[in-house]
Design a protein around this motif. Structure first.
Motif, short mmCIF file in Angstrom:
data_model
loop_
_atom_site.label_atom_id
_atom_site.label_comp_id
_atom_site.label_asym_id
_atom_site.label_seq_id
_atom_site.Cartn_x
_atom_site.Cartn_y
_atom_site.Cartn_z
N TRP A 74 -57.72 -21.81 -20.00
CA TRP A 74 -58.81 -21.47 -19.27
C TRP A 74 -60.28 -22.32 -19.62
CZ3 TRP A 74 -56.85 -20.19 -15.05
CH2 TRP A 74 -55.88 -19.21 -14.97
N ALA A 75 -60.88 -22.71 -18.92
CA ALA A 75 -62.47 -23.15 -19.21
C ALA A 75 -63.03 -22.31 -20.05
CB ALA A 75 -62.97 -23.66 -17.98
N ASP A 76 -64.00 -23.21 -21.02
CA ASP A 76 -65.10 -22.45 -21.79
C ASP A 76 -65.88 -21.25 -20.96
OD1 ASP A 76 -63.95 -23.36 -24.09
OD2 ASP A 76 -65.34 -25.09 -24.24
N GLN A 77 -66.30 -22.11 -19.67
CA GLN A 77 -66.98 -21.34 -18.86
C GLN A 77 -65.94 -20.89 -17.68
OE1 GLN A 77 -70.20 -20.28 -19.40
NE2 GLN A 77 -70.14 -21.33 -21.40
N PRO A 78 -65.48 -19.78 -17.89
CA PRO A 78 -64.35 -19.50 -16.70
C PRO A 78 -64.72 -19.83 -15.45
CG PRO A 78 -63.96 -18.05 -18.64
CD PRO A 78 -65.24 -18.67 -18.84
N PRO A 89 -61.39 -12.27 -14.41
CA PRO A 89 -60.15 -11.96 -14.89
C PRO A 89 -58.76 -11.68 -13.94
CG PRO A 89 -61.68 -11.04 -16.25
CD PRO A 89 -62.54 -11.70 -14.95
N GLU A 90 -59.38 -11.10 -12.88
CA GLU A 90 -58.39 -10.73 -11.54
C GLU A 90 -57.79 -11.96 -10.81
OE1 GLU A 90 -60.96 -7.54 -12.83
OE2 GLU A 90 -61.49 -9.53 -11.99
N ARG A 91 -58.69 -13.04 -10.77
CA ARG A 91 -58.22 -14.35 -10.30
C ARG A 91 -57.37 -14.83 -11.47
NH1 ARG A 91 -59.93 -18.63 -6.63
NH2 ARG A 91 -58.20 -19.93 -6.51
N GLN A 92 -57.69 -14.88 -12.63
CA GLN A 92 -56.87 -15.64 -13.86
C GLN A 92 -55.46 -14.87 -13.60
OE1 GLN A 92 -58.68 -15.34 -17.44
NE2 GLN A 92 -60.40 -16.59 -16.90
N ALA A 93 -55.33 -13.64 -13.23
CA ALA A 93 -54.07 -12.80 -13.43
C ALA A 93 -53.18 -13.43 -12.21
CB ALA A 93 -54.29 -11.37 -13.44
N GLN A 94 -53.92 -13.56 -10.95
CA GLN A 94 -53.35 -14.12 -9.75
C GLN A 94 -52.78 -15.56 -9.86
OE1 GLN A 94 -56.25 -13.61 -6.86
NE2 GLN A 94 -56.42 -11.39 -6.69
N GLU A 95 -53.55 -16.22 -10.61
CA GLU A 95 -53.03 -17.68 -10.86
C GLU A 95 -51.87 -17.68 -11.69
OE1 GLU A 95 -54.20 -20.53 -9.48
OE2 GLU A 95 -55.34 -19.09 -8.22
N VAL A 96 -52.06 -17.00 -12.85
CA VAL A 96 -50.81 -16.85 -13.80
C VAL A 96 -49.39 -16.35 -12.98
CG1 VAL A 96 -49.66 -15.76 -15.84
CG2 VAL A 96 -52.27 -16.83 -15.83
N ALA A 97 -49.73 -15.43 -12.01
CA ALA A 97 -48.64 -14.80 -11.29
C ALA A 97 -47.98 -15.97 -10.41
CB ALA A 97 -48.91 -13.77 -10.46
N PRO A 148 -44.28 -20.28 -11.97
CA PRO A 148 -43.00 -19.88 -12.18
C PRO A 148 -42.51 -19.41 -13.61
CG PRO A 148 -42.85 -21.50 -10.36
CD PRO A 148 -44.19 -21.53 -10.80
N MET A 149 -43.13 -20.28 -14.39
CA MET A 149 -42.69 -20.01 -15.81
C MET A 149 -43.70 -18.64 -16.47
SD MET A 149 -40.46 -22.02 -16.80
CE MET A 149 -40.58 -21.92 -18.87
N GLN A 150 -44.54 -18.30 -15.42
CA GLN A 150 -45.12 -16.84 -15.69
C GLN A 150 -46.17 -16.90 -16.86
OE1 GLN A 150 -45.11 -13.65 -13.52
NE2 GLN A 150 -44.96 -15.65 -12.45
N ARG A 151 -46.91 -18.01 -17.27
CA ARG A 151 -47.76 -18.28 -18.32
C ARG A 151 -48.48 -19.41 -18.52
NH1 ARG A 151 -45.94 -21.93 -22.11
NH2 ARG A 151 -43.86 -22.51 -22.12
N LEU A 152 -49.72 -19.51 -19.08
CA LEU A 152 -50.54 -20.72 -19.22
C LEU A 152 -49.26 -21.62 -19.99
CD1 LEU A 152 -53.92 -19.69 -20.03
CD2 LEU A 152 -52.86 -20.04 -17.80
N GLY A 153 -49.53 -22.94 -19.98
CA GLY A 153 -49.12 -23.82 -20.69
C GLY A 153 -49.46 -24.27 -22.11
N GLY A 154 -50.83 -24.42 -22.36
CA GLY A 154 -51.29 -24.82 -23.76
C GLY A 154 -51.26 -26.19 -23.96
N PRO A 155 -52.28 -26.73 -24.92
CA PRO A 155 -52.68 -27.95 -24.95
C PRO A 155 -51.44 -28.79 -25.40
CG PRO A 155 -54.34 -26.66 -25.66
CD PRO A 155 -53.29 -25.46 -25.42
N ASP A 156 -50.51 -28.04 -26.45
CA ASP A 156 -49.80 -28.74 -27.12
C ASP A 156 -48.50 -29.47 -26.28
OD1 ASP A 156 -50.83 -28.37 -29.46
OD2 ASP A 156 -49.57 -26.90 -30.41
N GLU A 157 -48.33 -28.75 -24.99
CA GLU A 157 -47.40 -29.20 -24.22
C GLU A 157 -47.77 -30.46 -23.30
OE1 GLU A 157 -44.74 -25.42 -22.75
OE2 GLU A 157 -46.99 -25.03 -22.94
#
Length: 247
Positions: A189-193, A197-205, A208-217
């Motif tokens: 998520w951006a430094d200034q989201p 939080p509710e929308r973040q949960a909706q986006e993660v839902a 298909p992998m049900q999670r954020l990816g992360g910079p390393d990927e």
């Protein structure tokens, strides 16, 4: 995979987050890094010190405002001058913020188009003649650029144009150089989201992998696209989004 002669790679927006992860991944395989930053000089210097402590004289910092098109040829020349060669450019730096149509301003549009399209285009133009034979350009896109959502019209339009630019430059610079893209989904998520939080949960839902990816990927994908194993890839865009684009 290390290379007999260390490659030199310029990464824009390299001081933090995905840019720093890309720099660390490339450095781990023996590359030398030119770390570009605009306002995050302290973070860039800290990353350079970390990389240089692991391998002396392997990372240097250059500062430039990518919105200043006239400064981009000097950035390219200075990057090449650090070790007398330049093998790859990673156009990672990007502005990202919501622009509901009723609130969109010309200044916001100029910022989003400038960092996400104009700067990658003109920095690629400046770097192309300096890149070694067989060199590469990698543009960091957005997997949702081809599946827009409301409230981010300027950002998504700029990323969509960068996607097309990636394919166009692949044609124009072949066979001497390769041009590819890596398209993240929701990684961090951006430094200034931009989402509650509710929308973040909706986006993660939606993923298909049900999670954020992360910079390393993202970093691992960039490392592959720049590797000899990808030497027949050009004009390709690699999605790294946990399947988000399929939803």
């Amino acid at each position: 995979m290390s290379h007999p002669t260390p490659r030199v790679i310029l990464v824009t927006g390299a001081a933090r987050r995905i840019g720093a992860a890309i720099a660390r991944a490339l450095h781990a395989q023996g590359d030398r890094l030119v770390l570009h930053c605009r306002g995050s000089r302290a973070d860039a210097d800290s990353l350079a010190a970390e990389l240089n402590s692991a391998r002396p004289d392997s990372a240097r910092v250059l500062c430039a405002d990518l919105l200043d098109v006239d400064a981009l040829p000097a950035l390219a020349r200075d990057a090449h001058a650090q070790w007398g060669r330049l093998d790859a450019l990673v156009n990672n730096a990007s502005s990202y913020f919501a622009t509901p149509l009723t609130e969109l301003t010309p200044a916001q549009f100029d910022d989003l188009l400038g960092t996400n399209l104009r700067a990658p285009l003109f920095l690629s133009k400046a770097c192309a003649p300096l890149l070694a034979e067989g060199g590469s350009i990698v543009n960091i896109l957005d997997t949702q650029a081809r599946r827009p959502f409301a409230g981010f019209s300027a950002y998504l339009a700029a990323k969509s144009a960068l996607w097309t630019l990636t394919e166009a430059l692949a044609l124009e610079l072949a066979p001497r150089l390769r041009v590819n893209g890596v398209a993240p989904g929701h990684m961090v998520w951006a430094d200034q989201p931009q989402f509650t939080p509710e929308r973040q949960a909706q986006e993660v839902a939606r993923i298909p992998m049900q999670r954020l990816g992360g910079p390393d990927e993202i970093a691992h994908a960039v490392r592959f696209v720049l590797s000899p194993e990808a030497r027949y890839m050009t004009g390709a865009v690699v999605p790294v989004d946990g399947g988000l684009r399929l939803g």
